[in-house]
Design an enzyme around this catalytic site. Sequence first.
Site, PDB file in Angstrom:
ATOM      1  N   VAL A 135      72.730  61.793  85.735  1.00 40.05           N
ATOM      2  CA  VAL A 135      71.882  61.405  86.863  1.00 40.05           C
ATOM      3  C   VAL A 135      72.682  60.699  87.959  1.00 40.05           C
ATOM      4  O   VAL A 135      73.800  60.258  87.751  1.00 40.05           O
ATOM      5  CB  VAL A 135      70.720  60.510  86.389  1.00 40.05           C
ATOM      6  CG1 VAL A 135      69.867  61.247  85.377  1.00 40.05           C
ATOM      7  CG2 VAL A 135      71.243  59.208  85.778  1.00 40.05           C
ATOM      8  N   GLU A 136      72.055  60.580  89.133  1.00 40.72           N
ATOM      9  CA  GLU A 136      72.644  59.952  90.324  1.00 40.72           C
ATOM     10  C   GLU A 136      73.987  60.588  90.697  1.00 40.72           C
ATOM     11  O   GLU A 136      74.926  59.914  91.090  1.00 40.72           O
ATOM     12  CB  GLU A 136      72.809  58.441  90.123  1.00 40.72           C
ATOM     13  CG  GLU A 136      71.481  57.697  90.094  1.00 40.72           C
ATOM     14  CD  GLU A 136      71.644  56.188  90.144  1.00 40.72           C
ATOM     15  OE1 GLU A 136      72.778  55.708  90.320  1.00 40.72           O
ATOM     16  OE2 GLU A 136      70.634  55.488  90.022  1.00 40.72           O
ATOM     17  N   GLY A 137      74.066  61.896  90.581  1.00 41.93           N
ATOM     18  CA  GLY A 137      75.284  62.622  90.901  1.00 41.93           C
ATOM     19  C   GLY A 137      76.049  62.940  89.639  1.00 41.93           C
ATOM     20  O   GLY A 137      76.604  62.039  89.001  1.00 41.93           O
ATOM     21  N   ARG A 179      74.046  52.678  93.245  1.00 35.76           N
ATOM     22  CA  ARG A 179      74.921  53.261  92.228  1.00 35.76           C
ATOM     23  C   ARG A 179      75.920  52.256  91.682  1.00 35.76           C
ATOM     24  O   ARG A 179      76.537  52.499  90.649  1.00 35.76           O
ATOM     25  CB  ARG A 179      75.660  54.482  92.794  1.00 35.76           C
ATOM     26  CG  ARG A 179      74.736  55.632  93.085  1.00 35.76           C
ATOM     27  CD  ARG A 179      75.363  56.981  92.848  1.00 35.76           C
ATOM     28  NE  ARG A 179      76.610  57.178  93.582  1.00 35.76           N
ATOM     29  CZ  ARG A 179      77.389  58.241  93.423  1.00 35.76           C
ATOM     30  NH1 ARG A 179      77.077  59.163  92.538  1.00 35.76           N
ATOM     31  NH2 ARG A 179      78.477  58.381  94.124  1.00 35.76           N
ATOM     32  N   LEU A 231      73.338  52.273  86.775  1.00 29.18           N
ATOM     33  CA  LEU A 231      74.027  52.915  85.658  1.00 29.18           C
ATOM     34  C   LEU A 231      75.215  52.101  85.148  1.00 29.18           C
ATOM     35  O   LEU A 231      75.417  52.012  83.933  1.00 29.18           O
ATOM     36  CB  LEU A 231      74.448  54.330  86.056  1.00 29.18           C
ATOM     37  CG  LEU A 231      73.268  55.283  86.247  1.00 29.18           C
ATOM     38  CD1 LEU A 231      73.719  56.601  86.836  1.00 29.18           C
ATOM     39  CD2 LEU A 231      72.551  55.520  84.932  1.00 29.18           C
TER      40      LEU A 231
END
Length: 825
Positions: A502-504, A380, A384
């Site tokens: 995305v990714e949380g 992360r 992103l």
Amino acid sequence: MTTFLLWFVLIAGGALFLAYHRLSLKAATLVAGAALVVYTVVGAHSPLWLALLWIGFAALALLNVASVRMRFLTKPFLMVYRRMLPSMSDTEREALEAGTVWWDGELFSGKPDWPKLLSAKAPRLSAEEQAFIDGPCEELCRMLDEWDITHRRADLPPHVWDFLKKKGFFAMIIPKKYGGLEFSAYAHSCVLVKLASRSATCSSTVAVPNSLGPAELLLHYGTEEQKNHWLPRLARGEDVPCFALTGPRAGSDAASIPDTGVVCRGMYEGREVVGVRLNFSKRYITLAPVATVIGLAFRLYDPEKLLGGEKADYGITCALIPRGTPGVTIGRRHFPLNIPFQNGPLSGKDVFVPLDAIIGGPRMAGQGWRMLVEQLSVGRCISLPSNSCGGAKAGIYASAAYSRIRKQFGQPVGRFEGVEAALTRMAGYTYIIDAARSVTTGAIDGGEKPSVPAAMLKYHCTELGRKVANDAMDVQGGKGICLGPKNYLGRGYQVVPVAITVEGANILTRSLMILGQGAIRCHPYVLREMNAAKLKDKAQSLREFDAALMGHIGYTISNAARSFVMAATIARFSKSPTDGPTRRYYQHVNKFSAQFAFATDMAMLTLGGYLKQKEHLSARLGDVLSSLYMASMVLKHWENQGRHEADLPLVEWACRALLYEAQEQLHGFLRNFPNRWVATLMRVVIFPRGRTYFAPSDRLGRRIVEPLMMPSDVRERLSHGIYKTAEPGNPVGLLQEALELSVLAEPLEKRLRVEGVKTGRVTALDLPGQIEQALAIGLLDAAEAQRLRDYDRKVMDIVNVDDFSSEELVAGVQAETREPLRHIA
């Protein structure tokens, strides 16, 4: 009375001094005792006042006697603390313990150790990594046509897929011994920055296999047999991976996935073996439509105890499932906001695989959640944030050039204060994103796995990227909203919510994760207290809790004193690692760090486990921590880049914007704190002089924007790493070319306007007509006229937008002629 006040000031000042410098309890007791003896001997005082002071000193002295302290202070508090302690699941504990504590821990201390940050090695690309970015990465960008990808094909063309596999774009994290590139985290990030500046579809496609997925999990947890089988195939592109975690019933709450795997006996390749029967339904899975191997997260059960253990529910487990396994169904594609990276659902019904399909083998059964959160702390920080950085850099690079060549009311639009303000924000936010990305990936290469900064970067880089995209659209107006081959903003604008989601999801990342994880993980004492309170050995529990509690009390008192003193003095006497132009920003980070640490401690003390439910409060404190972290990254980034004086306006704007945000979020936290008495006490300590920090001034904007609207080193440093080659098909590069020509053309345009139009000698309304009239009357010579014609053609070619027939815009008209997907094995 005067003497009393003098002694009171001396005693209070001495107490503040001791607390500010964090003297130990024993040292503080000795100093206090010596001061009290002097006061008793020479001071003019009342017997009652003196008695009260000696009683207070006696209580302080007794705290140094461990047995007395533990019996009368620590033990009663421990009993209360156990009742206040919030419940914590195994998955929450694993998430808290994932990764490492880095600069986030220093900010939580209230007294950041700046030499620790500044001595860290600046991230650098190796010769091999730089050659890859200058070679295959540049070539890939040249091959990409985002309009063709997004509008005509809804996919990358086959020759691009082949190039990605052949050149190792899916193997940046795989070691060379398995055939991968084995790039540093910084190089991995730089590749994504460049690709994101050209194509959101391609950057998303490349990011996923190099982030949380089969390759990453195999590297850290796989058996040697699994590594030797899968990693070379993934490195060569023979297999395309996806990782299936999210499902219709479990999104951000990934730990609650209902997908199951039951250990049982079954037939596999013609023989009976012990394996896992899987049933699952997943969605939003990037690369699922083209994947040949699926990384799957599911909940593992062993009702017959075939694994040899005593428990039936092992918890979340990860396995690798070949695409062709009976029972696996690859669904149709999702279509996320016109950005057609391969993404879709998949499911499985009674899918049977042997036990060695579990990543790491049977010994890693039930370890899936720990595996995921440990590796997410790195992924992360890269994917992103890097994609957001590439988009933001391209956005400001293009918008600043456009604002120079696009003229209204006789001057470049970038000279209007409203546009200037938007460009200033874009530049400042881009500098912040780039600083956070580059410094944090450098820390990863130094061995850190910064789990809390990963959440900060995921949230703030994508949110700042959204703001840059909004401003870019406002600046370029119709040019930005009309899609087509000439449009270089629209698809980047459309993809922003994908990064937010995305990714949380960002809302939950901000309100639950940043402070929720940081308050326990990064705090120097809270996790020690929690672990001590849960020990079954009561004597050991009391001893360890006592040690942590005493440290915590001293820490809180010290941060209260540091908060008050630095707020009262506007941090002018706080230590800074430099005496240069950034000195005051270091001092203000010190001040806000102490204020944040004190406010967080008071919130945890008074609200206990209830703070977990007060998401507004925890989100604001998370914003304070994030702002301090990002400001620290900005200061380090400026050092890493060589302390260029010309970049100081950007540094000033970024730091002022971030620190002002920290102040305002602290203010909002205090305004909404439920216990008003405690809130008042905290406000006195944190803001004794009120809110004294100010946002960046308007005047700063001109100093930032002017060098960005001309060819300059500032412009090139801010946009470093994007695809900006001046060639047909790259609007960003063509904008730079037009910008360079504008510097030569503007004196001619000024002469034409002042000596021709304003005097009435030139009467044409459009520039081509004005050029011809000026040439005819001798105001311009032939070379000057041709220079202006060439410049005007380039500008109009850039400013003009695409148009289409109605038939061209009908969805799917190319579906029958589109080339087949040759990248599926």
